[in-house]
Every structure is written in structure tokens, then in C-alpha cells.
Scaffold this active site. Structure first.
Site, PDB file in Angstrom:
ATOM      1  N   GLY A   1      -0.921   6.233  -7.387  1.00  0.00           N
ATOM      2  CA  GLY A   1       0.560   6.441  -7.172  1.00  0.00           C
ATOM      3  C   GLY A   1       1.204   5.907  -6.108  1.00  0.00           C
ATOM      4  O   GLY A   1       2.352   5.766  -5.704  1.00  0.00           O
ATOM      5  N   CYS A   2       0.351   5.621  -4.943  1.00  0.00           N
ATOM      6  CA  CYS A   2       0.956   5.374  -3.824  1.00  0.00           C
ATOM      7  C   CYS A   2       0.241   4.034  -2.790  1.00  0.00           C
ATOM      8  O   CYS A   2      -0.979   4.079  -2.888  1.00  0.00           O
ATOM      9  CB  CYS A   2       0.897   6.411  -2.547  1.00  0.00           C
ATOM     10  SG  CYS A   2       1.501   6.060  -1.003  1.00  0.00           S
ATOM     11  N   GLY A   3       0.882   2.893  -2.681  1.00  0.00           N
ATOM     12  CA  GLY A   3       0.355   1.735  -2.291  1.00  0.00           C
ATOM     13  C   GLY A   3       0.269   1.838  -0.624  1.00  0.00           C
ATOM     14  O   GLY A   3      -0.345   0.822   0.082  1.00  0.00           O
ATOM     15  N   LEU A   4       0.591   2.963   0.058  1.00  0.00           N
ATOM     16  CA  LEU A   4       0.481   2.981   1.522  1.00  0.00           C
ATOM     17  C   LEU A   4      -0.368   4.119   1.771  1.00  0.00           C
ATOM     18  O   LEU A   4      -0.375   4.430   3.169  1.00  0.00           O
ATOM     19  CB  LEU A   4       1.956   3.298   2.153  1.00  0.00           C
ATOM     20  CG  LEU A   4       2.770   2.031   2.044  1.00  0.00           C
ATOM     21  CD1 LEU A   4       4.246   2.499   2.365  1.00  0.00           C
ATOM     22  CD2 LEU A   4       2.422   0.901   2.593  1.00  0.00           C
ATOM     23  N   CYS A   5      -1.273   4.566   1.102  1.00  0.00           N
ATOM     24  CA  CYS A   5      -2.300   5.806   1.216  1.00  0.00           C
ATOM     25  C   CYS A   5      -2.963   5.403   2.397  1.00  0.00           C
ATOM     26  O   CYS A   5      -3.782   4.245   2.474  1.00  0.00           O
ATOM     27  CB  CYS A   5      -2.830   6.321   0.188  1.00  0.00           C
ATOM     28  SG  CYS A   5      -1.994   6.795  -1.369  1.00  0.00           S
TER      29      CYS A   5
END
Length: 279
Positions: free
Chosen positions: A122-126
Site C-alpha cells: 500500500g505505501c511506497g515510503l514505509c
């Protein structure tokens, strides 16, 4: 790299896609009847650079070599593909492992980042530890003409040929590349929208397909990390089938990236650079 370079990709409908899917049984809500359907699969892919674990990403188990190359570039770990010396994939089932050997300069840069990603779809900056990592200084593009509107005509329908897994069982995003003559050349799919784009970028690099004058198309919402990935890849135009976020528009304008939203039932909307002086 030892990973074999694939032949130039044909539209995905011509190749069997269900390799990344399995059939599962279900029953209707009253539980009176049972049936089965295909669902997209995902695996945990652990990525290590020069023997140091860096990330665990949940990905669709196709085109993993493309994903690793694109992820490495899109995350700023490498500057270009020549920084990758070797790539080895091992594991089976839901646990996959990638051992990537990179140049000393890239490894030093990686250690400086001090990132340990616990990946999701879901998130590319986790896992980014500082605002400076989430909002890095990236090169401003030289700028490119907007694509002819004819290139976007019927695009939603045309890219379906590059979405076999999505058509077969759903639950995946797609990223597709159109070249400087308006021809759709390459497509990749994944449960993660940023993973699909990483795979596409990696596929372009591994197949040595020029991005000059071309554009990337994503089927998902367009947020900041997708902008950063295409900027690092040097792709000058991004078309999104879903609306961009405000921050994505700000970054596209700041970096001379053509950003176009293709709504389902209205004309294409150019957010950058043609409207860069508007709020």
C-alpha cells in the site's frame, strides 16, 4: 547480472498469466452453494544488498528481476543499472529471497540512507526515517512536449491487453509504457501500485528500451512516490487513470514532469506543466 534478459514483451493476453494466481473455493452468504474462483497470489520478497538485508516487500510473484532493478533505482539505492553487478533469486512458495550485489558507491549511499523497510503493497515510503528521505532533492527534467491527444484515445481499453492477471482474477495494478511513436510496448502487474511501476521501470532497463519521448501509464491513484520513481527513471510523462494527489501535482510541476489524469468519462486533465502557474 546473471538474470536472463527477457525478449521484447508482447501484449500480455498472448501469454498465460494465471501463473501468479491460484483457485480458491468460496460459498455465497447463505452458505447454500459453493464455487471456486482464481485469486492473485502474493509473496514476501526479502531483498539484501551486498549481504545486508534492506527490505521485505509483498509482491506478485512475476517479473521479480524487473521489480528488483526498478525498486533499486526508484528507491534511490542505485543511480543506474550499471551499479548492479549480480542478482540471485532463491526461495519458494510464499518466501522469496533476492541477493543483489551492487557497486561500492551505491552500497555506501545505501548505508548512508539508514533505511530498513518493512514493505507492504500500500505505501511506497514505509520505513523512511526522515522527512529528507521522503522528500529528496531530485533532478529537474529538461521538459518534453505533451503527447498528442490521439495517443490517449481509448487508452483504458487498449492497455487491457497488458493486464492479463487483472482480467483473470483482479486485485492487481498495472503499469504500461508507450513509446515515442504512441505504441504500447511493455506492461507489468502487481498487487502494489508502486511495485507495478518498479517492475515496468526494471523491464525497460533490462530490455534496453529507450524512454525518450515516451510515457508511463499507471492504473492506480497517483501519489508522491510514483512521481519520484518516474523522475529517477528519467521518464518525462506520466499518465494516471486515477486522480493525483496535491503533493504529486506540486512535485510534477516543480520537476518539469508532464502529469496527466485520464478520467473515465471526461477529457484528459493536464496538471503539469501546462497549468504550472495555476494553484
Amino acid at each position: 547480472m546473471n538474470a536472463k534478459r527477457p525478449a521484447c514483451a508482447a501484449p500480455a493476453l498472448e501469454t498465460p498469466a494465471p501463473a501468479a494466481s491460484q483457485t480458491y473455493s468460496y460459498s455465497d452468504l447463505p452458505r447454500e452453494e459453493s464455487a471456486s474462483t482464481a485469486l492473485a497470489e502474493e509473496v514476501a520478497l526479502a531483498i539484501a544488498y551486498n549481504g545486508i538485508s534492506q527490505a521485505v516487500m509483498l509482491v506478485t510473484p512475476t517479473d521479480l528481476e524487473d521489480f528488483i532493478v526498478g525498486f533499486s533505482l526508484g528507491s534511490g539505492i542505485i543511480i543506474d543499472a550499471t551499479d548492479i553487478y549480480d542478482l540471485q533469486l532463491t526461495g519458494a512458495g510464499s518466501a522469496q529471497y533476492a541477493q543483489v550485489t551492487i557497486a561500492n558507491r551505491a552500497f555506501w549511499n545505501l548505508k548512508q540512507q539508514r533505511r530498513q523497510l518493512a514493505g507492504t503493497s500500500g505505501c511506497g515510503l514505509c520505513g523512511v526515517e526522515a522527512v529528507e528521505q521522503a522528500l529528496p532533492d531530485l533532478k529537474v527534467l529538461a521538459g518534453a512536449p505533451l503527447p498528442p491527444i490521439a495517443w490517449l484515445d481509448g487508452l483504458r481499453q487498449r492497455i487491457s491487453a497488458f493486464q492479463p492477471l487483472g482480467q483473470y482474477c483482479g486485485a492487481v495494478h498495472a503499469a504500461v509504457f508507450m513509446d515515442a511513436s504512441g505504441e504500447l510496448l511493455l506492461g507489468r502487474e502487481d498487487i502494489g501500485r508502486h511495485n507495478a511501476l518498479d517492475k515496468l521501470i526494471g523491464g525497460l532497463i533490462r530490455q534496453k528500451i529507450s524512454t525518450e519521448g515516451g510515457l508511463a501509464i499507471v492504473t492506480s491513484r497517483c501519489s508522491l512516490e510514483l512521481i519520484q520513481k518516474v523522475l529517477r527513471a528519467g521518464i518525462q510523462t506520466l499518465v494516471s487513470l486515477s486522480a493525483p494527489t496535491g503533493l504529486a501535482v506540486q512535485w510534477a510541476r516543480r520537476h518539469n514532469l508532464n502529469l496527466i489524469h485520464l478520467p473515465q468519462k471526461s477529457a484528459p486533465r493536464v496538471y503539469s506543466p501546462a497549468m504550472e502557474n495555476q494553484a
